[in-house]
Write a protein that holds these residues in place. Structure first.
Motif, PDB file in Angstrom:
ATOM      1  N   SER A 229      -9.118   7.682   7.014  1.00  0.00           N
ATOM      2  CA  SER A 229      -8.857   7.171   5.665  1.00  0.00           C
ATOM      3  C   SER A 229      -9.183   5.684   5.671  1.00  0.00           C
ATOM      4  CB  SER A 229      -7.394   7.399   5.282  1.00  0.00           C
ATOM      5  OG  SER A 229      -7.142   8.788   5.147  1.00  0.00           O
ATOM      6  N   ALA A 230      -9.853   5.224   4.633  1.00  0.00           N
ATOM      7  CA  ALA A 230     -10.379   3.862   4.641  1.00  0.00           C
ATOM      8  C   ALA A 230      -9.809   2.946   3.568  1.00  0.00           C
ATOM      9  CB  ALA A 230     -11.900   3.899   4.491  1.00  0.00           C
TER      10      ALA A 230
ATOM     11  N   GLY B 220      -1.472  14.857   1.846  1.00  0.00           N
ATOM     12  CA  GLY B 220      -0.858  14.056   0.802  1.00  0.00           C
ATOM     13  C   GLY B 220      -1.287  12.606   0.782  1.00  0.00           C
ATOM     14  N   GLY B 221      -2.333  12.273   1.526  1.00  0.00           N
ATOM     15  CA  GLY B 221      -2.791  10.875   1.552  1.00  0.00           C
ATOM     16  C   GLY B 221      -1.874   9.956   2.335  1.00  0.00           C
ATOM     17  N   ARG B 222      -1.112  10.507   3.269  1.00  0.00           N
ATOM     18  CA  ARG B 222      -0.188   9.704   4.063  1.00  0.00           C
ATOM     19  C   ARG B 222      -0.925   8.573   4.782  1.00  0.00           C
ATOM     20  NH1 ARG B 222       4.830   9.989   6.394  1.00  0.00           N
ATOM     21  NH2 ARG B 222       5.041   8.920   8.402  1.00  0.00           N
ATOM     22  N   ILE B 223      -0.328   7.386   4.784  1.00  0.00           N
ATOM     23  CA  ILE B 223      -0.911   6.213   5.423  1.00  0.00           C
ATOM     24  C   ILE B 223      -0.453   6.131   6.881  1.00  0.00           C
ATOM     25  CG2 ILE B 223      -1.125   3.699   5.376  1.00  0.00           C
ATOM     26  CD1 ILE B 223      -0.399   3.822   2.387  1.00  0.00           C
TER      27      ILE B 223
ATOM     28  N   ALA C  58       0.858  -1.192   0.000  1.00  0.00           N
ATOM     29  CA  ALA C  58       0.000   0.000   0.000  1.00  0.00           C
ATOM     30  C   ALA C  58       0.888   1.233   0.000  1.00  0.00           C
ATOM     31  CB  ALA C  58      -0.902  -0.011   1.226  1.00  0.00           C
ATOM     32  N   VAL C  59       0.585   2.203  -0.878  1.00  0.00           N
ATOM     33  CA  VAL C  59       1.476   3.357  -1.037  1.00  0.00           C
ATOM     34  C   VAL C  59       0.825   4.708  -0.765  1.00  0.00           C
ATOM     35  CG1 VAL C  59       3.071   2.199  -2.612  1.00  0.00           C
ATOM     36  CG2 VAL C  59       1.019   3.332  -3.536  1.00  0.00           C
ATOM     37  N   ILE C  60      -0.512   4.789  -0.788  1.00  0.00           N
ATOM     38  CA  ILE C  60      -1.168   6.071  -0.510  1.00  0.00           C
ATOM     39  C   ILE C  60      -2.652   5.849  -0.249  1.00  0.00           C
ATOM     40  CG2 ILE C  60      -1.620   6.543  -2.970  1.00  0.00           C
ATOM     41  CD1 ILE C  60      -1.188   9.535  -2.345  1.00  0.00           C
TER      42      ILE C  60
ATOM     43  N   ASN D  88       6.048   9.069  -1.079  1.00  0.00           N
ATOM     44  CA  ASN D  88       5.110  10.180  -0.992  1.00  0.00           C
ATOM     45  C   ASN D  88       5.816  11.453  -0.561  1.00  0.00           C
ATOM     46  OD1 ASN D  88       2.927  11.908  -0.624  1.00  0.00           O
ATOM     47  ND2 ASN D  88       1.621  10.280   0.205  1.00  0.00           N
ATOM     48  N   ASN D  89       6.410  12.159  -1.502  1.00  0.00           N
ATOM     49  CA  ASN D  89       7.105  13.411  -1.195  1.00  0.00           C
ATOM     50  C   ASN D  89       6.151  14.456  -0.629  1.00  0.00           C
ATOM     51  OD1 ASN D  89       9.383  12.216  -2.158  1.00  0.00           O
ATOM     52  ND2 ASN D  89       9.477  13.365  -4.074  1.00  0.00           N
TER      53      ASN D  89
END
Length: 338
Positions: A222-223, A294-297, A106-108, A331-332
């Protein structure tokens, strides 16, 4: 009306996931630092990667649409097996696929729940259902089993004191999202799970009321996440970085830009891609629901579902190492926010 039992669903997804996991040589395009990413879309909707491409945030990367997905689990299985280069799903489905030894990461984050983007469990205005206990023996219609909606239902029932045996008496039925509102109004089901555009349309039509929502249960979170295969990342690290960072930038843009401007951009995207679809439903769009910069996990966004699957008996304890399942390395956008 098509129905699927939980047991049959788990068997089917297990077989599919094992097949995907068995493809140990799954790759993206097979080219180091490819500039084309294959993906599946959704009718009448604009995904964060599609928005990122339109805004120029993917730089020289091109998206190649190969068709529309039927569900999150199917989408990430397509990525795991190399049919596409990335796919997205509910985090519980990502955990489940990883447990089958699929080579994914998983990346974002790409969708979630907030005060605008949430999934509600709705009944008709005249329904006698008022509490969790009233759901015993009733039918709840949702898009798929073993995923986000069923997880929320289980959490709601447990939080309100129902035992596992009592919760199992609440019947879960698979219904295509576009048919869910109609099924509720025709009394084929007692509760309908509605989110986003379909939820707002049902509320506009009137005659329904909310029993509860995922936002009511857990607040903003976030889901779901996009996944890449580990081999794709190894072969295309700069492509992965450009993709993830660009999608993160698009999520931030959608969250901070006036809604009318976002909807206008999405409507333009749908018109330009010429897939013989209507953009009318986009007028109901409110948010992607991703609040993290940035959609950080965050680890808890995956561990909560690993715990849920373990409690259900769908996953053996210790089968998945959650910290190894995701990365924010590419994820910069999120790094700058931190």
């Amino acid at each position: 009306m098509h129905t699927t039992t939980r047991r049959n669903f788990l068997v089917l997804t297990g077989i599919s996931a094992l097949a995907a996991a068995g493809c140990g040589t799954a790759v993206g395009s097979g080219t180091r630092n490819t500039t084309t990413l294959r993906y599946q879309g959704s009718v009448g909707q604009v995904s964060p990667p599609e928005l990122a491409a339109s805004l120029g945030y993917l730089e020289d990367l091109k998206l190649e649409w190969v068709g529309n997905t039927i569900s999150g689990p199917q989408d990430i299985q397509s990525a795991a097996s190399g049919q596409t280069d990335f796919g997205g799903a509910f985090n519980g489905a990502v955990v489940k696929l990883a447990a089958r030894k699929a080579p994914i990461k998983a990346v974002i984050s790409y969708y979630g729940s907030d005060k605008y983007a949430y999934n509600g469990f709705y009944v008709t205005e005249k329904s006698a259902i008022r509490t969790a206990r009233d759901l015993i023996g009733k039918k709840v219609g949702m898009n798929t089993l073993g995923a986000h909606h069923e997880a929320m239902l289980d959490i709601y029932l447990k939080k309100n004191g129902l035992s596992r045996a009592e919760a199992e008496q609440v019947e879960r039925i698979v219904i295509p999202p576009v048919n869910t509102e109609q099924s509720l109004r025709q009394r084929q089901i007692d509760v309908a799970v509605l989110g986003g555009i379909l939820r707002d349309k049902a509320l506009e039509d009137g005659g329904v009321r909310k029993l509860f929502s995922d936002y009511d249960l857990r607040g903003a979170f976030s889901a779901g996440t996009y996944v890449l295969t580990e081999r794709f990342i190894k072969q295309n690290p700069e492509t992965a970085r450009t993709f993830v960072t660009g999608v993160g930038k698009a999520l931030d843009w959608a969250r901070t830009t006036q809604r009318d401007e976002v909807v206008a951009r999405m409507t333009e995207i749908v018109a330009k891609r010429k897939r013989n679809e209507s953009a009318a439903a986009l007028k109901y769009w409110r948010s992607y629901g991703v609040s993290a910069p940035g959609g950080r996990i965050e680890e808890k966004e995956l561990s909560v579902w690993a715990d849920w699957l373990t409690e259900r008996g769908d996953l053996k304890s210790g089968r998945v190492s959650v910290p190894d399942l995701y990365t924010n390395e590419f994820n910069n956008r999120a790094k700058k926010a931190s």
